[in-house]
Design a protein around this motif. Structure first.
Motif, PDB file in Angstrom:
ATOM      1  N   VAL A 137     -13.515  -1.524  -0.202  1.00 61.37           N
ATOM      2  CA  VAL A 137     -12.735  -0.197  -0.528  1.00 61.37           C
ATOM      3  C   VAL A 137     -12.416  -0.076  -2.074  1.00 61.37           C
ATOM      4  N   VAL A 147     -12.628   7.257   4.652  1.00 63.35           N
ATOM      5  CA  VAL A 147     -11.281   6.582   3.481  1.00 63.35           C
ATOM      6  C   VAL A 147     -12.153   6.133   2.497  1.00 63.35           C
ATOM      7  N   LEU A 176      -0.774  10.119   3.187  1.00 62.78           N
ATOM      8  CA  LEU A 176      -2.171  10.105   3.094  1.00 62.78           C
ATOM      9  C   LEU A 176      -2.687  11.114   2.434  1.00 62.78           C
ATOM     10  N   VAL A 214       0.633  -1.263   0.030  1.00 67.00           N
ATOM     11  CA  VAL A 214      -0.042   0.103  -0.055  1.00 67.00           C
ATOM     12  C   VAL A 214       0.898   1.109  -0.238  1.00 67.00           C
ATOM     13  N   PHE A 244      -1.999   1.602  -5.009  1.00 65.14           N
ATOM     14  CA  PHE A 244      -0.759   0.843  -5.242  1.00 65.14           C
ATOM     15  C   PHE A 244      -0.082   1.331  -6.202  1.00 65.14           C
ATOM     16  N   ILE A 287      -7.435   2.747  -1.113  1.00 62.62           N
ATOM     17  CA  ILE A 287      -6.151   2.401  -0.844  1.00 62.62           C
ATOM     18  C   ILE A 287      -5.440   2.416  -2.188  1.00 62.62           C
ATOM     19  N   MET A 338       0.748  -6.049   4.018  1.00 66.01           N
ATOM     20  CA  MET A 338       0.996  -5.235   2.676  1.00 66.01           C
ATOM     21  C   MET A 338       2.142  -4.150   2.956  1.00 66.01           C
ATOM     22  N   ILE A 363      -3.192   6.167   1.145  1.00 64.62           N
ATOM     23  CA  ILE A 363      -4.547   6.177   1.891  1.00 64.62           C
ATOM     24  C   ILE A 363      -5.357   7.341   1.306  1.00 64.62           C
ATOM     25  N   LEU A 367      -9.847   0.543  -4.868  1.00 61.73           N
ATOM     26  CA  LEU A 367      -8.355   0.439  -5.120  1.00 61.73           C
ATOM     27  C   LEU A 367      -8.091   1.583  -6.162  1.00 61.73           C
ATOM     28  N   LEU A 374      -8.447   9.732   1.608  1.00 64.18           N
ATOM     29  CA  LEU A 374      -9.468  10.203   2.485  1.00 64.18           C
ATOM     30  C   LEU A 374     -10.320  11.500   1.880  1.00 64.18           C
ATOM     31  N   VAL A 398     -13.449   1.282   5.258  1.00 67.01           N
ATOM     32  CA  VAL A 398     -12.213   1.682   6.199  1.00 67.01           C
ATOM     33  C   VAL A 398     -12.550   2.281   7.573  1.00 67.01           C
TER      34      VAL A 398
END
Lengths: 154, 154
Positions: A142, A96, A73, A11, A101, A99, B68, A14, A144, A16, B96
């Motif tokens: 969630v 949130v 974040l 990850v 990648f 997440i 992760m 994040i 991605l 938000l 989340v």
């Protein structure tokens, strides 16, 4: 290079959704003792080529990033118009959204996820790369985000 | 040792509320190609000494963890009875719930956060440590979790 899957399980972000990014950035800065970041605005649709649900959208968002180790974040304030950001705020309020990648080969990763029943919900470009949100909420709880920075070393 | 603030800005965990942990663990395992983790259950109230809103609660949850990178992704299935987990599921559905930080000195960190208007919502013990959830949703848009592992080297 991983040819199946996301090619990573690390990850890196994040994301938000907030209503008032200035207020939220100030609150994070105060609670964590971190420098207050600049607020930036996503590019206009002619540059970002933003699509949402397969259609072009003029939606933009204000963004601010805090460094929290491996993870950044990202605060996101939707600025109206249809987007996954605005949809989340309208349906769930602050919280949130995704997440993220860091991947290579957006097209292959998207095909892999589509094979799992997880489709693209929004895509766009930023300076040096592109992002893809996939609608994994029913499968994974969630969204991605796939972040691909383009290789500029060739 | 940091005597003010959280003493860290490194996110160590993302906690995600789900309805069916077996189904979600399977989905994460398939999408990310990660081994499917064992599902554990939080300790009973006599061991965990769980409090929610200042009162003892028999609430428990099923947990599963995916590695992760710096961050572990924690899946949480509330098992009923009043808790911040159940409250989140009832109000927001899957998503989340918290981001967690590994801290030292829960009492001091809690006092620091209370000084910022962020109060404890739930606390409990696990083998080797304790957790504290603080209600930072209105200030930060997400619950923070403080994780303190007790030093057993003395």
């Amino acid at each position: 290079m991983n040819t199946t899957g996301l090619g990573t399980t690390i990850v890196c972000q994040i994301g938000l959704i907030v209503r008032d990014i200035e207020k939220s950035a100030q609150a994070y800065s105060e609670v964590f003792g971190l420098p207050r970041p600049d607020v930036i605005i996503t590019d206009t649709v002619d540059v970002a080529k933003t699509t949402y649900g397969g259609a072009s959208t003029t939606a933009r968002a204000k963004l601010a990033f805090f460094d929290m180790g491996q993870v950044s974040l990202e605060l996101i304030e939707p600025m109206g118009e249809p987007s996954t950001w605005q949809e989340f705020l309208d349906e769930k309020g602050e919280g949130v959204h995704h997440i993220a990648f860091r991947i290579k080969g957006t097209e292959q990763v998207v095909a892999y996820l589509e094979g799992k029943g997880i489709d693209v919900v929004q895509q766009g470009y930023y300076t040096g790369g592109m992002y893809t949100y996939v609608d994994s909420t029913s499968a994974l709880g969630v969204v991605l985000e796939l972040l691909e920075n383009f290789d500029t070393t060739e």
